[in-house]
Write an enzyme that holds these catalytic residues in place. Structure first.
Site, PDB file in Angstrom:
ATOM      1  N   ASN A  10       0.866  -1.177   0.000  1.00 57.72           N
ATOM      2  CA  ASN A  10       0.000   0.000   0.000  1.00 57.72           C
ATOM      3  C   ASN A  10       0.904   1.230   0.000  1.00 57.72           C
ATOM      4  O   ASN A  10       1.499   1.554   1.014  1.00 57.72           O
ATOM      5  CB  ASN A  10      -0.888  -0.055   1.262  1.00 57.72           C
ATOM      6  CG  ASN A  10      -1.718   1.195   1.447  1.00 57.72           C
ATOM      7  OD1 ASN A  10      -1.793   2.039   0.562  1.00 57.72           O
ATOM      8  ND2 ASN A  10      -2.346   1.326   2.613  1.00 57.72           N
ATOM      9  N   LYS A  12       0.106   4.274  -0.248  1.00 53.70           N
ATOM     10  CA  LYS A  12      -0.548   5.444   0.350  1.00 53.70           C
ATOM     11  C   LYS A  12      -0.332   6.683  -0.523  1.00 53.70           C
ATOM     12  O   LYS A  12      -0.206   6.552  -1.738  1.00 53.70           O
ATOM     13  CB  LYS A  12      -0.050   5.644   1.784  1.00 53.70           C
ATOM     14  CG  LYS A  12      -0.166   4.345   2.604  1.00 53.70           C
ATOM     15  CD  LYS A  12      -0.020   4.536   4.068  1.00 53.70           C
ATOM     16  CE  LYS A  12      -0.103   3.184   4.753  1.00 53.70           C
ATOM     17  NZ  LYS A  12      -0.111   3.257   6.194  1.00 53.70           N
ATOM     18  N   HIS A 100      -9.512   0.878   4.695  1.00 53.51           N
ATOM     19  CA  HIS A 100      -8.248   1.024   5.408  1.00 53.51           C
ATOM     20  C   HIS A 100      -8.481   1.928   6.618  1.00 53.51           C
ATOM     21  O   HIS A 100      -9.278   2.871   6.556  1.00 53.51           O
ATOM     22  CB  HIS A 100      -7.195   1.627   4.472  1.00 53.51           C
ATOM     23  CG  HIS A 100      -5.840   1.642   5.081  1.00 53.51           C
ATOM     24  ND1 HIS A 100      -5.452   2.593   5.996  1.00 53.51           N
ATOM     25  CD2 HIS A 100      -4.790   0.795   4.951  1.00 53.51           C
ATOM     26  CE1 HIS A 100      -4.213   2.326   6.385  1.00 53.51           C
ATOM     27  NE2 HIS A 100      -3.787   1.242   5.760  1.00 53.51           N
ATOM     28  N   GLU A 102      -6.944   4.331   7.794  1.00 59.05           N
ATOM     29  CA  GLU A 102      -6.781   5.771   7.542  1.00 59.05           C
ATOM     30  C   GLU A 102      -8.027   6.342   6.874  1.00 59.05           C
ATOM     31  O   GLU A 102      -8.385   7.498   7.099  1.00 59.05           O
ATOM     32  CB  GLU A 102      -5.514   6.009   6.700  1.00 59.05           C
ATOM     33  CG  GLU A 102      -4.259   5.810   7.545  1.00 59.05           C
ATOM     34  CD  GLU A 102      -3.044   5.308   6.783  1.00 59.05           C
ATOM     35  OE1 GLU A 102      -3.014   5.407   5.544  1.00 59.05           O
ATOM     36  OE2 GLU A 102      -2.112   4.811   7.445  1.00 59.05           O
ATOM     37  N   GLU A 172      -5.303  -5.285  10.417  1.00 57.41           N
ATOM     38  CA  GLU A 172      -4.329  -4.218  10.625  1.00 57.41           C
ATOM     39  C   GLU A 172      -4.658  -3.450  11.902  1.00 57.41           C
ATOM     40  O   GLU A 172      -5.454  -2.499  11.874  1.00 57.41           O
ATOM     41  CB  GLU A 172      -4.355  -3.242   9.444  1.00 57.41           C
ATOM     42  CG  GLU A 172      -3.935  -3.849   8.141  1.00 57.41           C
ATOM     43  CD  GLU A 172      -3.344  -2.795   7.200  1.00 57.41           C
ATOM     44  OE1 GLU A 172      -2.225  -3.015   6.734  1.00 57.41           O
ATOM     45  OE2 GLU A 172      -3.990  -1.767   6.975  1.00 57.41           O
ATOM     46  N   GLY A 178       2.367   2.118  10.768  1.00 54.93           N
ATOM     47  CA  GLY A 178       3.314   3.233  10.654  1.00 54.93           C
ATOM     48  C   GLY A 178       4.011   3.604  11.942  1.00 54.93           C
ATOM     49  O   GLY A 178       4.615   4.678  12.041  1.00 54.93           O
ATOM     50  N   SER A 220       3.338  -2.192  10.306  1.00 55.24           N
ATOM     51  CA  SER A 220       4.789  -2.215  10.529  1.00 55.24           C
ATOM     52  C   SER A 220       5.438  -3.543  10.138  1.00 55.24           C
ATOM     53  O   SER A 220       6.315  -4.045  10.834  1.00 55.24           O
ATOM     54  CB  SER A 220       5.115  -1.838  11.984  1.00 55.24           C
ATOM     55  OG  SER A 220       4.701  -0.516  12.250  1.00 55.24           O
ATOM     56  N   GLY A 242       4.900   1.296   4.720  1.00 55.43           N
ATOM     57  CA  GLY A 242       6.224   1.927   4.593  1.00 55.43           C
ATOM     58  C   GLY A 242       7.252   1.073   3.860  1.00 55.43           C
ATOM     59  O   GLY A 242       7.950   1.559   2.963  1.00 55.43           O
TER      60      GLY A 242
HETATM   61  P1  PGA Z   1       2.790   0.238   7.614  1.00 57.25           P
HETATM   62  O1  PGA Z   1       1.336   0.430   6.964  1.00 57.25           O
HETATM   63  O2  PGA Z   1       3.379  -1.031   7.031  1.00 57.25           O
HETATM   64  O3  PGA Z   1       3.556   1.461   7.208  1.00 57.25           O
HETATM   65  O4  PGA Z   1       2.599   0.125   9.086  1.00 57.25           O
HETATM   66  C1  PGA Z   1       0.496  -0.664   6.731  1.00 57.25           C
HETATM   67  C2  PGA Z   1      -0.800  -0.210   6.136  1.00 57.25           C
HETATM   68  O5  PGA Z   1      -1.291   0.862   6.514  1.00 57.25           O
HETATM   69  O6  PGA Z   1      -1.391  -0.890   5.281  1.00 57.25           O
END
Ligand code: PGA
Length: 268
Positions: A10, A12, A100, A102, A172, A178, A220, A242
């Site tokens: 992803n 983002k 998601h 977010e 998640e 993140g 993460s 990330g």
């Molecule tokens: P992250 O994000 O690997 O940066 O923690 C995962 C995601 O939001 O899908």
């Protein structure tokens, strides 16, 4: 019967179209080196504006698929700023992230909008990756199981068991996204199992549809922790934020996925 292994990135709100094209090229070269028979399903989810650059770069590439990060549930109309499933399909998009955290946190998405979007994805044959997970407060309040089960059941409202064939769920935990604090692999495995049980309980059918749904872990994920996660029986893949922005890191996670495939041959 084992479930598919899926490694999804992803991206983002990162990368211009040119940068996205470059990353797709680097990943394509990295994947070329891996044995085809062990490859997991690999999905790259760039921004809307980079989708044409990435799908064009990957034309004819059967190893890397493209997903979008969001869509509207309606096909067209007066909905300024929105993008629909037919528009994504037209670009060669095959997967769609839905709900998601977010989107839920910053853009007002709810279990109901997730349910509408899931129905639209299934109708248009975009493979949905529905994201669920608890916040830190919910985890500390011992509400994880309740929250995750509610999000899963909410997503499935009025969807028939036979329609679930392409469904993928990603667990998640919001506090792990993140933050560099990934969920303990054993606990992630437990919640991924709970997601499957929730699907089975929702349908109450002897077919146990939940047993066939791939459940990914996200939050993460790094080359250092993915192997332990992917060794767990209930974790069928990774949704990576990330670490999916760096070709080397994402390629290492794909390699860990390939090891899982080698251990548990895939259905499809
Ligand atoms: P992250 O994000 O690997 O940066 O923690 C995962 C995601 O939001 O899908």
């Amino acid at each position: 019967m084992s479930r598919k292994t899926i490694i999804a990135g992803n991206w983002k709100m990162n990368k211009t179209a040119g940068e996205a094209r470059e990353l797709a090229r680097e990943l394509s070269a990295a994947v070329e080196k891996l044995s085809e028979k062990d490859l997991p399903h690999i999905v790259l989810c760039p921004t809307f504006t980079s989708l044409p650059a990435v799908t064009t770069t990957l034309t004819g590439n059967k190893k890397l698929a493209v997903g979008a990060q969001n869509m509207d549930y309606r096909d067209n109309g007066a909905f300024t700023g929105e993008i629909s499933a037919p528009m994504l399909l037209d670009l060669g998009v095959q997967y769609i992230l839905i709900g998601h955290s977010e989107r839920r946190q910053f853009f007002g998405e709810t279990d109901l909008t997730v349910n509408h979007k899931l129905k639209a994805a299934l109708k248009h044959k975009l493979a949905p990756i529905v994201c669920v997970g608890e916040s830190l407060d919910e985890r500390e309040g011992n509400l994880t199981d309740k929250v995750v089960a509610k999000q899963v059941a909410g997503a499935l409202q009025d969807i028939a068991e036979q329609e679930l064939e392409s469904l993928i769920i990603a667990y998640e935990p919001v506090w792990a996204i993140g933050t560099g604090k990934s969920c303990d692999a054993e606990e992630a495995n437990r919640v991924c199992g709970l997601i499957r049980t929730t699907i089975n309980e929702y349908y109450k059918s002897s077919g146990k549809p939940g047993d066939k749904v791939p459940v990914l872990y996200g939050g993460s994920v790094t080359p250092a922790n993915c192997e332990e996660q992917l060794a767990k029986p209930n974790i069928d893949g990774s949704l990576v934020g990330g670490a999916s922005l760096k070709a080397g890191d994402f390629a290492a996670i794909i390699e860990a996925g390939a090891k899982r495939v080698a251990r548990t041959p895939q259905v499809v």
